[in-house]
Design a protein around this motif. Structure first.
Motif, PDB file in Angstrom:
ATOM      1  N   LEU A 197       1.039  -1.240  -0.022  1.00 58.06           N
ATOM      2  CA  LEU A 197      -0.093   0.026  -0.061  1.00 58.06           C
ATOM      3  C   LEU A 197       0.850   1.283  -0.046  1.00 58.06           C
ATOM      4  N   ASP A 198       2.049   1.174  -0.219  1.00 60.90           N
ATOM      5  CA  ASP A 198       2.971   2.295  -0.216  1.00 60.90           C
ATOM      6  C   ASP A 198       2.860   3.054   0.840  1.00 60.90           C
ATOM      7  N   VAL A 199       2.757   2.528   2.197  1.00 58.97           N
ATOM      8  CA  VAL A 199       2.804   3.439   3.320  1.00 58.97           C
ATOM      9  C   VAL A 199       3.840   4.321   3.523  1.00 58.97           C
ATOM     10  N   PRO A 200       3.665   5.619   3.827  1.00 58.39           N
ATOM     11  CA  PRO A 200       4.687   6.646   3.767  1.00 58.39           C
ATOM     12  C   PRO A 200       5.284   6.510   5.180  1.00 58.39           C
ATOM     13  N   PHE A 201       6.721   6.527   5.423  1.00 60.38           N
ATOM     14  CA  PHE A 201       7.405   6.500   6.451  1.00 60.38           C
ATOM     15  C   PHE A 201       8.299   7.559   7.063  1.00 60.38           C
ATOM     16  N   GLN A 202       8.236   8.242   8.112  1.00 66.26           N
ATOM     17  CA  GLN A 202       8.973   9.335   8.634  1.00 66.26           C
ATOM     18  C   GLN A 202      10.078   8.765   9.188  1.00 66.26           C
ATOM     19  N   ALA A 258       6.700  -6.359  17.513  1.00 62.30           N
ATOM     20  CA  ALA A 258       6.957  -5.074  16.679  1.00 62.30           C
ATOM     21  C   ALA A 258       5.545  -4.173  16.527  1.00 62.30           C
ATOM     22  N   ILE A 259       5.799  -2.916  16.515  1.00 63.10           N
ATOM     23  CA  ILE A 259       4.800  -1.987  16.156  1.00 63.10           C
ATOM     24  C   ILE A 259       5.340  -0.782  15.462  1.00 63.10           C
ATOM     25  N   VAL A 260       4.220  -0.406  14.386  1.00 62.88           N
ATOM     26  CA  VAL A 260       4.392   0.806  13.620  1.00 62.88           C
ATOM     27  C   VAL A 260       3.407   1.750  14.182  1.00 62.88           C
ATOM     28  N   ILE A 261       4.143   2.932  14.482  1.00 61.96           N
ATOM     29  CA  ILE A 261       3.039   3.928  14.917  1.00 61.96           C
ATOM     30  C   ILE A 261       2.879   5.435  14.037  1.00 61.96           C
ATOM     31  N   SER A 262       1.827   5.882  14.346  1.00 62.81           N
ATOM     32  CA  SER A 262       1.604   7.109  13.448  1.00 62.81           C
ATOM     33  C   SER A 262       2.491   8.481  13.959  1.00 62.81           C
ATOM     34  N   ASP A 263       2.870   9.179  13.210  1.00 60.25           N
ATOM     35  CA  ASP A 263       3.223  10.477  13.440  1.00 60.25           C
ATOM     36  C   ASP A 263       2.832  11.148  14.807  1.00 60.25           C
ATOM     37  N   ALA A 264       1.478  11.297  14.869  1.00 59.42           N
ATOM     38  CA  ALA A 264       0.686  11.999  15.913  1.00 59.42           C
ATOM     39  C   ALA A 264       0.824  11.325  17.136  1.00 59.42           C
ATOM     40  N   LEU A 265       0.539   9.881  17.260  1.00 56.49           N
ATOM     41  CA  LEU A 265       1.017   8.995  18.502  1.00 56.49           C
ATOM     42  C   LEU A 265       2.558   9.279  18.798  1.00 56.49           C
ATOM     43  N   ASN A 266       3.465   9.150  17.742  1.00 52.52           N
ATOM     44  CA  ASN A 266       4.739   9.368  18.197  1.00 52.52           C
ATOM     45  C   ASN A 266       5.036  10.677  18.832  1.00 52.52           C
ATOM     46  N   ARG A 267       4.505  11.762  18.626  1.00 53.06           N
ATOM     47  CA  ARG A 267       4.521  13.061  19.081  1.00 53.06           C
ATOM     48  C   ARG A 267       3.799  12.987  20.481  1.00 53.06           C
ATOM     49  N   GLN A 268       2.773  12.280  20.617  1.00 52.43           N
ATOM     50  CA  GLN A 268       2.105  12.314  21.836  1.00 52.43           C
ATOM     51  C   GLN A 268       2.764  11.526  22.934  1.00 52.43           C
ATOM     52  N   VAL A 269       3.469  10.532  22.679  1.00 46.76           N
ATOM     53  CA  VAL A 269       4.131   9.406  23.568  1.00 46.76           C
ATOM     54  C   VAL A 269       5.567   9.959  23.734  1.00 46.76           C
ATOM     55  N   PHE A 270       6.137  10.240  22.416  1.00 41.95           N
ATOM     56  CA  PHE A 270       7.475  10.095  22.739  1.00 41.95           C
ATOM     57  C   PHE A 270       8.131  11.695  22.405  1.00 41.95           C
ATOM     58  N   GLY A 271       7.044  12.737  22.097  1.00 37.33           N
ATOM     59  CA  GLY A 271       7.568  14.035  21.964  1.00 37.33           C
ATOM     60  C   GLY A 271       8.177  14.196  20.551  1.00 37.33           C
ATOM     61  N   GLY A 272       7.748  13.491  19.450  1.00 37.44           N
ATOM     62  CA  GLY A 272       8.415  13.587  18.155  1.00 37.44           C
ATOM     63  C   GLY A 272       9.693  12.968  17.965  1.00 37.44           C
ATOM     64  N   ARG A 300       8.328  -3.140  20.452  1.00 37.98           N
ATOM     65  CA  ARG A 300       9.399  -2.276  19.929  1.00 37.98           C
ATOM     66  C   ARG A 300       8.994  -1.542  18.826  1.00 37.98           C
ATOM     67  N   VAL A 301       9.197  -0.232  18.712  1.00 39.08           N
ATOM     68  CA  VAL A 301       8.802   0.661  17.753  1.00 39.08           C
ATOM     69  C   VAL A 301       9.747   0.408  16.469  1.00 39.08           C
ATOM     70  N   ILE A 302       9.041  -0.242  15.242  1.00 33.48           N
ATOM     71  CA  ILE A 302       9.985  -0.373  14.198  1.00 33.48           C
ATOM     72  C   ILE A 302      10.024   1.060  13.248  1.00 33.48           C
ATOM     73  N   GLY A 303       8.670   1.348  13.195  1.00 32.09           N
ATOM     74  CA  GLY A 303       8.525   2.473  12.146  1.00 32.09           C
ATOM     75  C   GLY A 303       7.762   3.568  12.615  1.00 32.09           C
ATOM     76  N   VAL A 304       7.852   4.814  12.269  1.00 28.53           N
ATOM     77  CA  VAL A 304       7.207   5.852  12.559  1.00 28.53           C
ATOM     78  C   VAL A 304       6.439   6.319  11.140  1.00 28.53           C
ATOM     79  N   MET A 305       5.085   6.183  11.042  1.00 25.32           N
ATOM     80  CA  MET A 305       4.600   6.788   9.591  1.00 25.32           C
ATOM     81  C   MET A 305       4.501   8.288   9.633  1.00 25.32           C
TER      82      MET A 305
END
Length: 445
Positions: A137-142, A158-172, A188-193
């Protein structure tokens, strides 16, 4: 000559400001109604992945036979297979791996427990998928990417998280390699979309309805999600008289459908081969006594499956037709107003014709005036369209209203539609004006 015609048009319009304003408002109102409705229709009917949608397919297997009721897009005389898969068939398709890329999919609703004293749990929405979901699905990754195929079979945390959740939990920032607590278990965070919220959410319209929400926040390996008992947020449909056992164990042993499925097939021979594979698979199930009916499978491409599921609501089609009908009524009214205005100037037209103006020149003069009216109507249409798009949530469900947006393309289309509509409305009045007989007008005057 255009400058001269434009000057004549402005003088004419200034002589009757009330009638001018009425024609502009009529055009503006009709065009605005059409553009507001079009903005909603464009949002719900757009292709969420146009560069690849022709290669994405949804397989459907008839594992219920005569017990199955017709699906959402079926004709009354056609028995459609379920629009999702049961666990046994989904896992068989995953094992056989006859597509270039493929993934079973189901919706989950776990809870993230942020580290730190006093931080509140965060309910999130996401999906259990396989590793091939992301390239398919060509999911874009940050940062980072999807997990490896070995993590699917191992049930790795393993887990892939969204950019919004990444900022909310880890501060970006780059949080790959860090742990996140999901339902009391470390992943374990594998990728941030990158921000990714395709509308419609084409990969699982059965569970999501296609629209609404802020997009998926987490993706986890499907087998890991099942093993950990992660809350299932998707639909579970069973044939008549069948009740699954408790939990995922009961679902896995039942023929209830709860798994979406998507495959990537890169060319026509691959599509034909996969259709044949589905039929052969159904025949194999007949031989072992699981099915006692002929193969009744479907392999719809993504756009055809969205149509089958009626993802674009029927009322949006009807609303667009009604808006276009309103625009037509406005055009008819404008034709009458322009005809009255132009023919009222028959004396002026007769003098111009007597002084040597051709019918073509008269026709061009009044078409220019119609275009000026359209430009004014376009300006009014822009204002009315902006107000309408901002207020559309009062008449449509939020999940649909959120898709209506104002962008440069919509603004340009509004102005262009107003000018074209007014020129079309002015075509007949201009033709009648150009046919005025100068001798008769001069004698009468």
């Amino acid at each position: 000559m255009f400058g001269y015609y434009l000057e004549l048009a402005m003088r004419s319009l200034k002589r009757s400001p009330g009638l001018t304003a009425l024609m502009m408002l009529t055009i503006g109102f009709g065009v605005a109604a059409s553009m507001i409705t079009w903005s909603v229709f464009r949002g719900v009917s757009g292709d969420p992945i146009p560069w690849k949608s022709s290669k994405l397919f949804v397989p459907q297997i008839d594992m219920w036979g005569p017990l199955q009721a017709s699906g959402p897009g079926a004709r009354s005389d056609v028995r459609e297979p379920p629009d999702a898969l049961d666990y046994a068939d989904a896992m068989a398709l995953m094992r056989d791996h006859r597509a270039a890329l493929q993934s079973a999919i189901y919706a989950v609703a776990p809870t993230v427990l942020p580290a730190g004293v006093g931080r509140s749990p965060i309910p999130v929405f996401g999906f259990g998928v396989y590793s091939e979901f992301f390239p398919m699905l060509d999911v874009p990754f940050q940062y980072g990417g999807g997990w490896q195929a070995s993590d699917d079979s191992d049930g790795a945390p393993a887990i892939v998280i969204s950019d919004a959740l990444n900022r909310q939990v880890f501060g970006g920032g780059d949080s790959t390699g860090r742990n996140i607590d999901l339902d009391g278990k470390d992943y374990r965070v594998i990728g941030v979309m990158k921000p990714w919220n395709p509308q419609p959410m084409f990969f699982d319209v059965v569970d999501t309805g296609g629209f609404g929400g802020e997009g998926p926040q987490v993706f986890v390996p499907l087998q890991r999600a099942i093993a950990s008992g992660m809350e299932n947020a998707g639909a579970v449909n069973c044939p008549k008289g069948v009740q699954p056992g408790a939990g995922y164990a009961g679902l896995q042993l039942s023929n209830c459908v709860w798994l979406a499925y998507m495959v990537e097939l890169n060319d026509a021979p691959a599509v034909q081969s996969y259709r044949q594979y589905l039929d052969n698979y159904a025949r194999a199930q007949q031989k072992i006594g699981r099915f006692d009916w002929p193969p009744n499978n479907r392999l719809r491409d993504m756009r055809a499956f969205l149509d089958y599921e009626h993802v674009v609501p029927d009322d949006t089609h009807m609303s667009l037709l009604v808006a276009l009908g309103l625009l037509l009524v406005c055009l008819v009214n404008t034709v009458g107003l322009m005809l009255a205005k132009f023919l009222r100037r028959s004396g002026e037209i007769g003098v111009r014709r007597a002084l040597g103006a051709s019918r073509r020149a008269i026709h061009a003069q009044f078409l220019t005036e119609a275009a000026v009216i359209g430009a004014g109507g376009g300006a009014m249409g822009l204002l009315l369209t902006a107000v309408g798009v901002l207020a559309v949530d009062r008449v449509l469900p939020p999940r649909l209203a959120d898709l209506a947006r104002i962008d440069p393309a919509l603004l340009l289309l509004t102005v262009a539609a107003a000018i074209v509509a007014s020129v079309l409305a002015g075509a007949y009045p201009a033709f009648r004006a150009a046919r005025v007989q100068p001798a008769w007008q001069l004698k009468t005057n």
